[in-house]
Design a protein around this motif. Sequence first.
Motif, mmCIF file in Angstrom:
data_model
loop_
_atom_site.group_PDB
_atom_site.id
_atom_site.type_symbol
_atom_site.label_atom_id
_atom_site.label_comp_id
_atom_site.label_asym_id
_atom_site.label_seq_id
_atom_site.Cartn_x
_atom_site.Cartn_y
_atom_site.Cartn_z
ATOM 1 N N ASP A 292 16.183 -44.901 14.903
ATOM 2 C CA ASP A 292 15.909 -44.368 16.241
ATOM 3 C C ASP A 292 14.909 -43.226 16.209
ATOM 4 O O ASP A 292 14.813 -42.453 17.154
ATOM 5 N N GLY A 293 14.171 -43.116 15.107
ATOM 6 C CA GLY A 293 13.106 -42.121 15.038
ATOM 7 C C GLY A 293 13.471 -40.829 14.359
ATOM 8 O O GLY A 293 12.650 -39.896 14.321
ATOM 9 N N GLY A 294 14.681 -40.713 13.798
ATOM 10 C CA GLY A 294 15.063 -39.511 13.091
ATOM 11 C C GLY A 294 14.498 -39.485 11.681
ATOM 12 O O GLY A 294 13.954 -40.477 11.188
ATOM 13 N N ILE A 295 14.619 -38.347 11.037
ATOM 14 C CA ILE A 295 14.122 -38.233 9.676
ATOM 15 C C ILE A 295 15.125 -38.832 8.701
ATOM 16 O O ILE A 295 16.320 -38.962 9.006
ATOM 17 N N ASN A 296 14.636 -39.196 7.547
ATOM 18 C CA ASN A 296 15.499 -39.678 6.475
ATOM 19 C C ASN A 296 15.983 -38.466 5.682
ATOM 20 O O ASN A 296 15.194 -37.817 5.002
ATOM 21 N N PRO A 297 17.271 -38.099 5.760
ATOM 22 C CA PRO A 297 17.736 -36.880 5.090
ATOM 23 C C PRO A 297 17.577 -36.915 3.579
ATOM 24 O O PRO A 297 17.606 -35.863 2.938
ATOM 25 N N ALA A 298 17.383 -38.078 3.011
ATOM 26 C CA ALA A 298 17.227 -38.177 1.564
ATOM 27 C C ALA A 298 15.768 -38.170 1.122
ATOM 28 O O ALA A 298 15.491 -38.058 -0.077
ATOM 29 N N GLU A 299 14.825 -38.285 2.074
ATOM 30 C CA GLU A 299 13.421 -38.449 1.693
ATOM 31 C C GLU A 299 12.449 -37.543 2.460
ATOM 32 O O GLU A 299 11.257 -37.545 2.154
ATOM 33 N N TYR A 300 12.903 -36.780 3.441
ATOM 34 C CA TYR A 300 11.987 -36.031 4.298
ATOM 35 C C TYR A 300 11.238 -34.951 3.512
ATOM 36 O O TYR A 300 11.674 -34.501 2.447
ATOM 37 N N THR A 301 10.094 -34.539 4.066
ATOM 38 C CA THR A 301 9.363 -33.384 3.546
ATOM 39 C C THR A 301 9.158 -32.384 4.679
ATOM 40 O O THR A 301 9.167 -32.755 5.864
#
Length: 271
Positions: free
Chosen positions: A74-83
């Motif tokens: 739904d357009g959120g960030i990936n908590p395991a991969e974000y920068t």
Amino acid sequence: MKVHDCLVFAADSALSLVQGGQTLNVYSHGNKVFNLVRGQPVCAMFCGMGNIGRSSISSLAKNLRSQLGRSIDDGGINPAEYTIQQIAERTRNYLFERYHALPEKPAFPHSLEFFVGGYSAKSETAEVWKIVISDGEFAGPAQQFEGFDSSYVLWSGQPEALNRLLLGYSQHLPDALLAAGLEPDRLLPIMNHVRSAVGTSLVSDPMPTGDAIALADFLVGVTKQYVHFLNGADTVGGETDIATVTPHEGFRWIRRKHFYPRDLNLETDHA
């Protein structure tokens, strides 16, 4: 403020209502510091204009936080991969869209500086980025501050007090030197020499988190008192909100305002 162990964000609470270059009112309960991604070591802070159209920057930051916290689909960030760079760019795009959707732009001059800082996923080194709107123009993409592996103090908004304290000279000194006849091509080397000779470094890489918090609180307090005793409106003032971001404890409020008595404060994430 950035040291090896943490980032510290500290801001006053004054928001000025300006029209035609005149300060009409100063509100004392503005929110300028935010956990931009709930549950993640990401913080944001702003200075300059306090609204885009009818929406306060505080409300816009919370709306953006809701978007970033959605599921990945739904357009959120990936908590395991974000920068942090990705979040800064998302912030820049969001503010860009809101600003350019205004039917009527704010009167000149106006500016907004929006800082995004924290730790990227799987990183133990903090970074800080800034988005700038100045008189209707976005100053390019989000910009990362240099010093990825070093400590530093950043300040903006009403910089004169800390310019004098930390750099050793007024922000008006370069113009004064040019007006006195200094050749323009000599200005930069002379200012660099003045800064190296009279500047004061108060922050260091191994500074403990508690001391970094105390120093940030002190620097905001110096600015508030300096502006208070100047002629004109107290455009810096109110309570000081402070938050830290560390790679291990994540985002933590150190001090913040509450809208109602603390004994009634049953929820903890309204700010």
